[in-house]
Design a protein around this motif. Sequence first.
Motif: not given
Length: 366
Positions: A221-246
């Motif tokens: 239910v919480f994910s569906l409240m912000t569907p685009m944000r819930s999807i983007a965090k696993y591609n756009v956001d993750l790509i921005d952070t995946v090479d930085d361990r912290d």
Amino acid sequence: MAMDTPFDEFLKEWSDNIDKVRTGAGLLSKIRDADVDVGTTPKTLIERRDKVELFRYDPIAERSVDTPVLIVYGLIGRYTMADLQPDRSLVRSLLAKGIDLWLIDWGQPGRGERWLTIDDYVDDYIDEAVERICAETGHEKITLLGICEGGVFTTCYAALHPRRVKNLVLTITPIDFHADVDDPALHRGFLNVWIRSLEASDIDLMVDALGVIPGEFMSSVFSLMTPMRSIAKYNVDLIDTVDDRDKLMNFLRMEKWLADRPDHPGSAGRQWLHDLYQENKLIKGEFALSGRKVDLGAVKMPILNVFALDDHIVPPNCSKALGQKAGSKDYTEIPLPGGHVGLFVSSRSQGGLTKNIADWLTARDG
């Protein structure tokens, strides 16, 4: 090399992202679940009843506020949001201010807790914890710090048991569950609207069949409240952070907290959805626990009410409504930037949250 065309720029970015993913894959392969540690601030178990545990956090600074503070989180999520990691932890920050901090951990309720009501959590578990803290510390009263649903519990407790509450601190706490109706911000209150649209019989059917409101269901239910944000965090956001361990560990800790959503005890969930979200009984003075109506006018101790300006789950108006109903002559509201979760984990808002709470408590200590 200078990029001559947009296509050259695209190829360069594509190549950089591939390198990031390769680096991130190497980092992820070395990270185990035990490495993604949340809620690690040292604490001592004081009491266990059923699945409910009372902890006292180990001090890390000289005591500056004498009155003990009990953190009460809700049943919707886990308290670890307030102690996500050392540099983003309300718990550690308050301890560093010299506050005597205690915690109720509700554990992981299941079908065995299907008959527990909000009455049980407020008039039994919280009451027993407060009495134990008073006995351990020699204080007659303590400060309650409620978070979200836990703030509703502590508000009810303060109204019904004022003799034990010196101060009431609320964060992102709904009081008027229908105040979103007049909120001009369209992105707020989706949860309120959705729950109000449910048939009461459907809620009863889920609780009767399962005994709980499943944590996985609420997560969806919480994910569906912000569907685009819930999807983007696993591609756009993750790509921005995946090479930085912290940064990657920050991301994984938040995901671990989100995945650790417990089941909500059925009978308490029925009250939460029926009586509060749908019928709005708390603000109307009609919400009753253990045969007694919760009168917000009876909350006469000092109140600090902190809410997030961009909260789409508990819109500010739903929290601010307490100011018109509480009987306290010492009532303070503090709006802070951020969202429902960001208020606790965002580096932008956390320093302000801790400072405001600590300064407010210090001014009322003694």
